[in-house]
Design a protein around this motif. Sequence first.
Motif, mmCIF file in Angstrom:
data_model
loop_
_atom_site.group_PDB
_atom_site.id
_atom_site.type_symbol
_atom_site.label_atom_id
_atom_site.label_comp_id
_atom_site.label_asym_id
_atom_site.label_seq_id
_atom_site.Cartn_x
_atom_site.Cartn_y
_atom_site.Cartn_z
ATOM 1 N N TYR A 120 -28.265 -9.533 36.072
ATOM 2 C CA TYR A 120 -29.105 -9.049 34.981
ATOM 3 C C TYR A 120 -28.998 -9.975 33.771
ATOM 4 N N ARG A 121 -27.798 -10.412 33.462
ATOM 5 C CA ARG A 121 -27.568 -11.282 32.304
ATOM 6 C C ARG A 121 -28.327 -12.603 32.436
ATOM 7 N N VAL A 122 -28.277 -13.236 33.620
ATOM 8 C CA VAL A 122 -28.876 -14.567 33.760
ATOM 9 C C VAL A 122 -30.379 -14.529 33.997
ATOM 10 N N LEU A 123 -30.900 -13.384 34.431
ATOM 11 C CA LEU A 123 -32.349 -13.290 34.656
ATOM 12 C C LEU A 123 -33.117 -13.271 33.348
ATOM 13 N N ALA A 124 -34.220 -13.988 33.336
ATOM 14 C CA ALA A 124 -35.132 -13.919 32.195
ATOM 15 C C ALA A 124 -35.907 -12.605 32.277
ATOM 16 N N PRO A 125 -36.328 -12.062 31.136
ATOM 17 C CA PRO A 125 -37.142 -10.841 31.165
ATOM 18 C C PRO A 125 -38.362 -11.023 32.069
ATOM 19 N N GLY A 126 -38.612 -10.029 32.903
ATOM 20 C CA GLY A 126 -39.708 -10.107 33.875
ATOM 21 C C GLY A 126 -39.300 -10.758 35.180
ATOM 22 N N GLY A 127 -38.074 -11.286 35.229
ATOM 23 C CA GLY A 127 -37.565 -11.892 36.452
ATOM 24 C C GLY A 127 -37.057 -10.837 37.417
ATOM 25 N N VAL A 128 -36.825 -11.240 38.666
ATOM 26 C CA VAL A 128 -36.430 -10.265 39.685
ATOM 27 C C VAL A 128 -35.153 -10.653 40.420
ATOM 28 N N PHE A 129 -34.469 -9.610 40.874
ATOM 29 C CA PHE A 129 -33.285 -9.711 41.717
ATOM 30 C C PHE A 129 -33.680 -9.135 43.070
ATOM 31 N N ALA A 130 -33.794 -10.000 44.082
ATOM 32 C CA ALA A 130 -34.218 -9.578 45.423
ATOM 33 C C ALA A 130 -33.029 -9.606 46.365
ATOM 34 N N VAL A 131 -32.737 -8.458 46.970
ATOM 35 C CA VAL A 131 -31.612 -8.342 47.893
ATOM 36 C C VAL A 131 -32.134 -7.955 49.277
ATOM 37 N N ARG A 132 -31.800 -8.776 50.256
ATOM 38 C CA ARG A 132 -32.107 -8.513 51.666
ATOM 39 C C ARG A 132 -30.763 -8.212 52.309
ATOM 40 N N GLU A 133 -30.612 -7.026 52.873
ATOM 41 C CA GLU A 133 -29.290 -6.587 53.324
ATOM 42 C C GLU A 133 -29.387 -5.735 54.582
ATOM 43 N N PHE A 134 -28.255 -5.534 55.221
ATOM 44 C CA PHE A 134 -28.173 -4.725 56.432
ATOM 45 C C PHE A 134 -27.919 -3.272 56.049
ATOM 46 N N ASN A 135 -28.619 -2.369 56.727
ATOM 47 C CA ASN A 135 -28.590 -0.954 56.383
ATOM 48 C C ASN A 135 -27.522 -0.212 57.184
ATOM 49 N N PRO A 136 -26.473 0.286 56.508
ATOM 50 C CA PRO A 136 -25.406 0.996 57.215
ATOM 51 C C PRO A 136 -25.832 2.382 57.706
ATOM 52 N N GLU A 137 -27.047 2.803 57.372
ATOM 53 C CA GLU A 137 -27.548 4.100 57.834
ATOM 54 C C GLU A 137 -28.231 4.002 59.200
ATOM 55 N N THR A 138 -28.386 2.783 59.723
ATOM 56 C CA THR A 138 -28.979 2.604 61.049
ATOM 57 C C THR A 138 -27.867 2.427 62.080
ATOM 58 N N ILE A 139 -28.190 2.644 63.327
ATOM 59 C CA ILE A 139 -27.196 2.470 64.399
ATOM 60 C C ILE A 139 -26.697 1.032 64.435
ATOM 61 N N ARG A 140 -27.605 0.069 64.391
ATOM 62 C CA ARG A 140 -27.193 -1.343 64.401
ATOM 63 C C ARG A 140 -26.370 -1.681 63.159
ATOM 64 N N GLY A 141 -26.743 -1.103 62.022
ATOM 65 C CA GLY A 141 -26.008 -1.351 60.784
ATOM 66 C C GLY A 141 -24.589 -0.810 60.847
ATOM 67 N N ARG A 142 -24.425 0.381 61.416
ATOM 68 C CA ARG A 142 -23.079 0.939 61.583
ATOM 69 C C ARG A 142 -22.264 0.060 62.524
ATOM 70 N N GLY A 143 -22.905 -0.438 63.578
ATOM 71 C CA GLY A 143 -22.213 -1.328 64.518
ATOM 72 C C GLY A 143 -21.769 -2.622 63.851
ATOM 73 N N LEU A 144 -22.647 -3.177 63.020
ATOM 74 C CA LEU A 144 -22.304 -4.413 62.303
ATOM 75 C C LEU A 144 -21.140 -4.169 61.343
ATOM 76 N N ALA A 145 -21.189 -3.063 60.611
ATOM 77 C CA ALA A 145 -20.105 -2.736 59.669
ATOM 78 C C ALA A 145 -18.776 -2.599 60.422
ATOM 79 N N PHE A 146 -18.810 -1.937 61.571
ATOM 80 C CA PHE A 146 -17.598 -1.772 62.373
ATOM 81 C C PHE A 146 -17.084 -3.134 62.844
ATOM 82 N N ALA A 147 -17.990 -3.979 63.335
ATOM 83 C CA ALA A 147 -17.602 -5.306 63.841
ATOM 84 C C ALA A 147 -16.998 -6.165 62.730
ATOM 85 N N GLU A 148 -17.579 -6.133 61.541
ATOM 86 C CA GLU A 148 -17.052 -6.939 60.440
ATOM 87 C C GLU A 148 -15.666 -6.454 60.013
ATOM 88 N N ARG A 149 -15.472 -5.142 59.996
ATOM 89 C CA ARG A 149 -14.133 -4.618 59.678
ATOM 90 C C ARG A 149 -13.133 -5.045 60.763
#
Length: 193
Positions: A120-149
């Motif tokens: 937030y600090r480094v973004l200029a006003p009107g700028g965006v923070f875009a996050v592409r991430e894995f969803n832990p609420e899906t079956i594959r996401g839970r599997g990935l979280a388990f594997a990483e742990r």
Amino acid sequence: MHGPGDIRFFDRFAPLYDLVMPAADAEPLDFALDRASRPVERVVDIGGGSGRATLALDVPERVVFDLSEEMLARARSRGLDCVRGDARSLPFADDSVDAVTVVDAFHHMPDQQTVVEEVYRVLAPGGVFAVREFNPETIRGRGLAFAERAIGFGSSFVSPNELAGRLDGAEFEAAVLDTGFEYTVVGKKRESH
């Protein structure tokens, strides 16, 4: 940018990373960057590693930001500008970046709220923070979280709504753009009136 334990893995894994990871999908990133109310000319890709996602961004200035020197060496070999550091203390001036992206890496970042506040600090006003991430609420996401742990990562996965709530709480105007095993959340820094 990854947790201290995760860094050693990424340093060792860097030579193989691009062989096993698919190319980043530009479409959700483009859609997220389109939410900016300013021209997007300078993007910092936090946790950008080898530059896999940074290459998908069609903007004049792209910077890969990561803590793993070996991953950044891969990005440099692709001709990308790189900065090494910790996302909890970004070495960019206030209001100096048009967009910040994090692709498949937010879960590796310790103190995620501090990262959100730094973005937030480094973004200029009107700028965006875009996050592409894995969803832990899906079956594959839970599997990935388990594997990483299981392999010793200090990963902390958050759902799309939880991430959007965190961005709202940090004064972003947040929206969930898509969901599934991977999701996209974008936060726009409000323009001062």
